[in-house]
Motif scaffolding. Structure first.
Motif, short mmCIF file in Angstrom:
data_model
loop_
_atom_site.label_atom_id
_atom_site.label_comp_id
_atom_site.label_asym_id
_atom_site.label_seq_id
_atom_site.Cartn_x
_atom_site.Cartn_y
_atom_site.Cartn_z
N GLU A 11 6.19 -1.98 6.00
CA GLU A 11 5.83 -1.82 4.59
C GLU A 11 5.81 -3.17 3.89
N GLN A 12 6.82 -3.99 4.17
CA GLN A 12 6.91 -5.29 3.47
C GLN A 12 5.75 -6.21 3.85
N ILE A 13 5.44 -6.23 5.15
CA ILE A 13 4.32 -7.10 5.59
C ILE A 13 3.01 -6.58 5.01
N LEU A 14 2.81 -5.26 5.08
CA LEU A 14 1.56 -4.70 4.54
C LEU A 14 1.45 -4.96 3.04
N ARG A 15 2.55 -4.79 2.33
CA ARG A 15 2.54 -5.00 0.88
C ARG A 15 2.11 -6.43 0.56
N SER A 16 2.70 -7.39 1.25
CA SER A 16 2.39 -8.77 0.91
C SER A 16 0.94 -9.12 1.30
N VAL A 17 0.50 -8.67 2.48
CA VAL A 17 -0.86 -9.03 2.92
C VAL A 17 -1.92 -8.27 2.11
N LEU A 18 -1.68 -7.02 1.79
CA LEU A 18 -2.66 -6.25 1.01
C LEU A 18 -2.73 -6.76 -0.44
N THR A 19 -1.62 -7.24 -0.96
CA THR A 19 -1.62 -7.81 -2.31
C THR A 19 -2.49 -9.06 -2.33
N GLU A 20 -2.32 -9.88 -1.29
CA GLU A 20 -3.15 -11.09 -1.17
C GLU A 20 -4.63 -10.71 -0.98
N ALA A 21 -4.88 -9.68 -0.18
CA ALA A 21 -6.27 -9.26 0.09
C ALA A 21 -6.98 -8.88 -1.22
N TRP A 22 -6.24 -8.22 -2.11
CA TRP A 22 -6.83 -7.75 -3.39
C TRP A 22 -7.31 -8.91 -4.23
N THR A 23 -6.61 -10.05 -4.13
CA THR A 23 -7.01 -11.21 -4.93
C THR A 23 -8.26 -11.88 -4.35
N ARG A 24 -8.60 -11.53 -3.12
CA ARG A 24 -9.75 -12.18 -2.48
C ARG A 24 -11.04 -11.38 -2.56
N ILE A 25 -10.94 -10.17 -3.08
CA ILE A 25 -12.14 -9.31 -3.09
C ILE A 25 -13.15 -9.83 -4.11
#
Ligand SMILES: Cc1ncc(COP(=O)(O)O)c(C=O)c1O
Length: 462
Positions: free
Chosen positions: A448-462
């Motif tokens: 959950e922690q890894i997914l949260r951090s990577v998906l949060t970063e992904a959202w800023t790149r869309i």
């Protein structure tokens, strides 16, 4: 840190990999300027790369490593068998390991699924099931039955027959024409249900099952041999069956004399907390196909379990199932499978899944607060997380965005962050998790922690 390879060893491996190794379902050009990931060791729920870096194996390799990595007792069972009898075929002969394993699987399987035909892989198991269905119907005088129904976006393997059953147009197109007879029906993706059944899950399930009946009638009821369904569909991002779905499918199959094949290459051997996925959802298949978890990957093995009724035409007289594979039911693989099942039993790994599946779901559900997470779905230790551009409207990414998001960022970023999982856009973009059955809350939290951090970063790149 585990002992890493030296700089020279790493460089030599990279050079050889780039020049000689062909990775499966992999765009090889993407490694022209990037390092090929090389996994060298596994222990429990973790694997280690050539640099000694640790990764949580959130996909159990490829939905395989149920008992986790580094189990010496299972490895030793294989080594003992190789010394005793490394190889003998199942063509006219038997060996004790295949006999004992067939007996054990028949005892574990639901109902009268009493006969085991071994293969080496899941594709071969699916291929074998279709061949058996065709020959069975010929043997009982129903010569026109050869077609198979399967669901949109479902993956059933890569050999030509299994590919004809697979419902992913993109991976079929280069190999057309495929064997005739593959027919598609809707899958059970409730998140993307047609609007007229989107309000009620049970109603949606009845509609999706009834589509199977409509397809049988459209194709001609005396032409359909079998329906191939996974208990919980993997491809597309983990679609569980709605309540009553399989019961209705069973009724339809009985009404039209069509075989129900439960493709459990992923869903068997504890993935959903039971030895077989069909047990979890309470239906009785005519054939179960299996592979992967039967050995937890300590050696390759697959097969199909079939009912006494399907065996009948082959049990007496001169009819032979004209099908075989040199390495199917390999003695080493069968010995390893027995040792793997011993571990599952001794450590009650199915019980572990049943006890912790709620916690796994609850931990992944926390990700629902992220704007990019549209849906979290699955059962047992098998989950898909669908990514969306707009949560309110459920708008998905277009092809370019998906390419940039999944291949351009997420796959690498998740790996770099220490999580092995799958970012897949063969349907709508999803991330899939299918960890070893030994996982507990600490591993769920790490995912959950890894997914949260990577998906949060992904959202800023869309
Ligand atoms: C449901 C299902 N059927 C068949 C296969 C094919 O198995 P294999 O890759 O062992 O040929 C897979 C592989 O993932 C699968 O998930």
């Amino acid at each position: 840190m585990s002992t890493p390879y030296s700089k020279d060893e790493i460089a030599a491996l990279q050079d050889k990999a780039r020049r000689h190794l062909w990775l499966h379902f992999t765009r090889m050009s993407s490694y022209a300027g990037n390092e090929v990931p090389v996994i060298v060791r596994g222990e429990g729920q973790y694997v280690y790369d050539q640099h000694g870096k640790r990764y949580l194996d959130g996909l159990a390799g490829l939905f395989v490593s149920q008992i986790g990595h580094g189990r010496t007792e299972v490895a030793e069972a294989g080594a003992r068998q190789a010394s005793q009898l490394a190889y003998f075929p199942l063509w006219s002969y038997a060996h004790p390991q295949a006999i004992e394993l067939a007996d054990r699987l028949a005892a574990l399987a639901p109902g009268d699924l009493n006969r085991v035909f071994f293969t080496t892989s899941g594709s071969e198991a699916v291929e074998s099931a279709w061949k058996l269905a065709k020959q069975y119907f010929k043997a009982i005088g129903q010569h026109s039955r050869y077609k198979v129904l399967s669901r949109a976006i479902a993956y059933h393997g890569t050999s030509m027959g299994a590919l004809a059953i697979t419902g992913l147009p993109g991976i079929k197109e280069p190999y057309e024409p495929l064997p005739p007879g593959g027919v598609r029906v809707p899958n059970t993706n409730f998140y993307r249900a047609p609007s007229f059944v989107a309000a009620d899950l049970t109603e949606f399930g009845v509609w999706a099952a009834d589509e199977i009946e409509r397809a049988i009638l459209r194709e001609g009821e005396d032409t359909v041999a079998a329906v191939f369904l996974e208990p919980l569909q993997n491809s597309g991002g983990c679609f569980p069956p709605p309540p009553g779905y399989f019961q209705r499918v069973r009724e339809i199959c009985d009404k039209y004399g069509v075989l129900l094949v439960s493709d459990e290459v992923i869903c068997a051997f504890g993935r959903l907390g039971y030895y077989f996925g069909s047990e979890r959802y309470g239906y009785q298949p005519d054939i179960i196909t299996f592979a992967k978890g039967v050995t937890s990957g300590y050696a390759p093995l697959g097969g199909m379990l079939v009912t006494d009724r399907l065996m009948e035409p082959f049990a007496s007289g001169q009819t032979t199932f004209l099908h075989g594979i040199t390495f199917a039911g390999h003695p080493v693989s069968c010995a390893v499978a027995m040792a793997n099942l011993d571990v599952m039993e001794k450590e009650d790994l199915l019980g572990n899944v049943r006890a912790n599946q709620g916690a796994f779901r609850a931990t992944l559900d926390k990700l629902n607060d992220l704007p990019i997470v549209g849906d979290v779905r699955g059962d047992g230790y098998f989950y898909g997380i669908e990514l969306v551009k707009d949560k309110a409207t459920r708008t998905t990414f277009d092809d370019d965005e998906s390419e940039r998001l999944l291949r351009g960022f997420l796959s690498h970023a998740l790996f770099d962050a220490g999580l092995i999982c799958r970012a897949d856009d063969r349907g709508d973009p999803v991330i899939q998790l299918s960890p070893p059955l030994t996982c507990t809350q600490e591993h769920f939290d790490e995912m959950e922690q890894i997914l949260r951090s990577v998906l949060t970063e992904a959202w800023t790149r869309i």
